[in-house]
Design an enzyme around this catalytic site. Sequence first.
Site, short mmCIF file in Angstrom:
data_model
loop_
_atom_site.label_atom_id
_atom_site.label_comp_id
_atom_site.label_asym_id
_atom_site.label_seq_id
_atom_site.Cartn_x
_atom_site.Cartn_y
_atom_site.Cartn_z
N ALA A 65 0.86 -1.18 0.00
CA ALA A 65 0.00 0.00 0.00
C ALA A 65 0.89 1.23 0.00
O ALA A 65 2.02 1.19 0.51
CB ALA A 65 -0.87 -0.01 1.24
N GLY A 109 0.64 -5.15 0.86
CA GLY A 109 -0.51 -5.22 -0.05
C GLY A 109 -0.14 -5.78 -1.41
O GLY A 109 -1.00 -6.34 -2.11
N GLU A 112 -0.33 -9.41 -0.97
CA GLU A 112 -1.76 -9.76 -0.81
C GLU A 112 -2.48 -9.72 -2.16
O GLU A 112 -3.31 -10.57 -2.47
CB GLU A 112 -2.41 -8.80 0.19
CG GLU A 112 -1.86 -9.03 1.60
CD GLU A 112 -2.27 -7.96 2.59
OE1 GLU A 112 -2.16 -6.75 2.27
OE2 GLU A 112 -2.71 -8.32 3.69
N GLU A 132 4.39 -5.49 7.23
CA GLU A 132 3.57 -4.49 7.92
C GLU A 132 3.97 -4.31 9.38
O GLU A 132 3.90 -3.21 9.92
CB GLU A 132 2.08 -4.87 7.85
CG GLU A 132 1.43 -4.66 6.50
CD GLU A 132 1.52 -5.87 5.58
OE1 GLU A 132 2.40 -6.74 5.79
OE2 GLU A 132 0.71 -5.94 4.64
C1 HXC Z 1 5.10 4.44 -0.80
C2 HXC Z 1 7.06 3.52 -1.54
C3 HXC Z 1 6.67 2.25 -1.05
C4 HXC Z 1 5.40 2.15 -0.41
C5 HXC Z 1 8.61 2.05 -1.95
N1 HXC Z 1 8.26 3.35 -2.08
N2 HXC Z 1 7.66 1.37 -1.31
N3 HXC Z 1 6.27 4.60 -1.41
N4 HXC Z 1 4.66 3.26 -0.32
N5 HXC Z 1 4.94 1.00 0.04
C6 HXC Z 1 9.03 4.41 -2.72
C7 HXC Z 1 10.19 4.86 -1.85
O1 HXC Z 1 9.76 5.78 -0.88
C8 HXC Z 1 11.09 5.49 -2.88
O2 HXC Z 1 10.61 6.78 -3.21
C9 HXC Z 1 10.89 4.62 -4.11
O3 HXC Z 1 9.63 3.94 -3.90
C10 HXC Z 1 11.97 3.55 -4.24
O4 HXC Z 1 12.05 2.84 -3.02
P1 HXC Z 1 13.41 2.62 -2.23
O5 HXC Z 1 13.04 2.31 -0.81
O6 HXC Z 1 14.36 3.75 -2.47
O7 HXC Z 1 13.97 1.32 -2.98
P2 HXC Z 1 14.89 0.17 -2.40
O8 HXC Z 1 15.98 0.75 -1.53
O9 HXC Z 1 15.27 -0.68 -3.57
O10 HXC Z 1 13.96 -0.68 -1.40
C11 HXC Z 1 12.88 -1.39 -1.93
C12 HXC Z 1 11.94 -1.84 -0.76
C13 HXC Z 1 11.55 -0.60 0.08
C14 HXC Z 1 12.64 -2.89 0.09
C15 HXC Z 1 10.73 -2.48 -1.44
O11 HXC Z 1 11.09 0.43 -0.80
C16 HXC Z 1 10.48 -0.88 1.09
O12 HXC Z 1 10.75 -1.46 2.14
N6 HXC Z 1 9.25 -0.41 0.82
C17 HXC Z 1 8.14 -0.52 1.73
C18 HXC Z 1 7.63 -1.94 1.76
C19 HXC Z 1 6.48 -2.07 2.76
O13 HXC Z 1 6.65 -1.80 3.96
N7 HXC Z 1 5.31 -2.47 2.29
C20 HXC Z 1 4.14 -2.60 3.09
C21 HXC Z 1 3.32 -1.33 3.01
S1 HXC Z 1 1.96 -1.34 4.11
P3 HXC Z 1 11.61 8.04 -3.31
O14 HXC Z 1 10.67 9.17 -3.61
O15 HXC Z 1 12.30 8.14 -2.01
O16 HXC Z 1 12.52 7.68 -4.45
C22 HXC Z 1 0.85 -2.31 3.33
C23 HXC Z 1 -0.41 -2.52 4.09
C24 HXC Z 1 -1.31 -3.37 3.28
O17 HXC Z 1 1.03 -2.77 2.25
C25 HXC Z 1 -2.67 -3.33 3.83
C26 HXC Z 1 -3.67 -3.45 2.74
C27 HXC Z 1 -3.74 -2.24 1.90
#
Ligand code: HXC
Length: 256
Positions: A65, A109, A112, A132
């Site tokens: 998400a 997400g 999922e 999460e």
């Molecule tokens: C918003 C995101 C994002 C996310 C990545 N980005 N994931 N923005 N929401 N979930 C953005 C980063 O901020 C960054 O933007 C760009 O994408 C590239 O990401 P990086 O982190 O620089 O890349 P990298 O170092 O290669 O790391 C990749 C990664 C990491 C390991 C996937 O991005 C990460 O941990 N992302 C979050 C994963 C996460 O926690 N997902 C769960 C979300 S909560 P900028 O502008 O800085 O370049 C969820 C709840 C679900 O999903 C519930 C149902 C809806």
Amino acid sequence: MSYEAIQVETHGKVGLIRLHRPAALNALNDQLMDELGDALQKFDADEGIGCIVLTGSEKAFAAGADIAAIVDHTYIDAYKSNFITRNWEHIRRVRKPVIGAVAGFALGGGCELAMMCDFIIAADNAKFGQPEVKLGVVPGAGGTQRLPRAVSKAKAMDMCLTARMMDAEEAERAGLVSRVVPLDKLMTEALDAATVIASMSLPTVMMIKDAVDRAYETTLSEGVLYERRVFHSVFGTEHQKEGMKAFLEKRKPVFK
Ligand code: HXC
């Protein structure tokens, strides 16, 4: 509806949807989920389409998400807007098969959403996870429910509680994905599988999807009873006659 966060193509009788927010690793926001729902519904209604493939980029299927879009949500915002339910579950209402073609990150997400597909073909660089817990939240689009059914309680607990990622090889071993292929073969493999499915009798394919899904919703005896009723009903279709006659006549069936 015109699309910005997804790209849509057709390949013969296959509908291809590509998640497309490259700057945010396909983080799933409302716009993307609305567009995805619209595209899925259109392919499902399109007589010329027999199977759908959902994919992302080589780096990310979807990194979850969109955290920036929901960081300031309150409980009342989430409740009133019917967050998740409003536009995340369209994919489960699609009656034609949907194949997830997953490369790179499928997290939160994103994992999922991949699990809502009927089956997943993974590239060898795929990484699945429910991180999460690191954000102080719980999975909200079925992660705590579909993951244990797909990979066992032990692995699901491990992934949801520690946030560790599962690579493609482990995901195949655990049963989360049906095939793993080299990254550069992913789209060929997924489109070929979808083309095979789309060449079959569409109503039969839809009945099979429906029956397999029952296995997750009901007891074995109820599920077998459901399957038996569907099985009997196929003898009322022309496709059963054509499929079986074609076999006996040593020719390819033509499903109209
Ligand atoms: C918003 C995101 C994002 C996310 C990545 N980005 N994931 N923005 N929401 N979930 C953005 C980063 O901020 C960054 O933007 C760009 O994408 C590239 O990401 P990086 O982190 O620089 O890349 P990298 O170092 O290669 O790391 C990749 C990664 C990491 C390991 C996937 O991005 C990460 O941990 N992302 C979050 C994963 C996460 O926690 N997902 C769960 C979300 S909560 P900028 O502008 O800085 O370049 C969820 C709840 C679900 O999903 C519930 C149902 C809806």
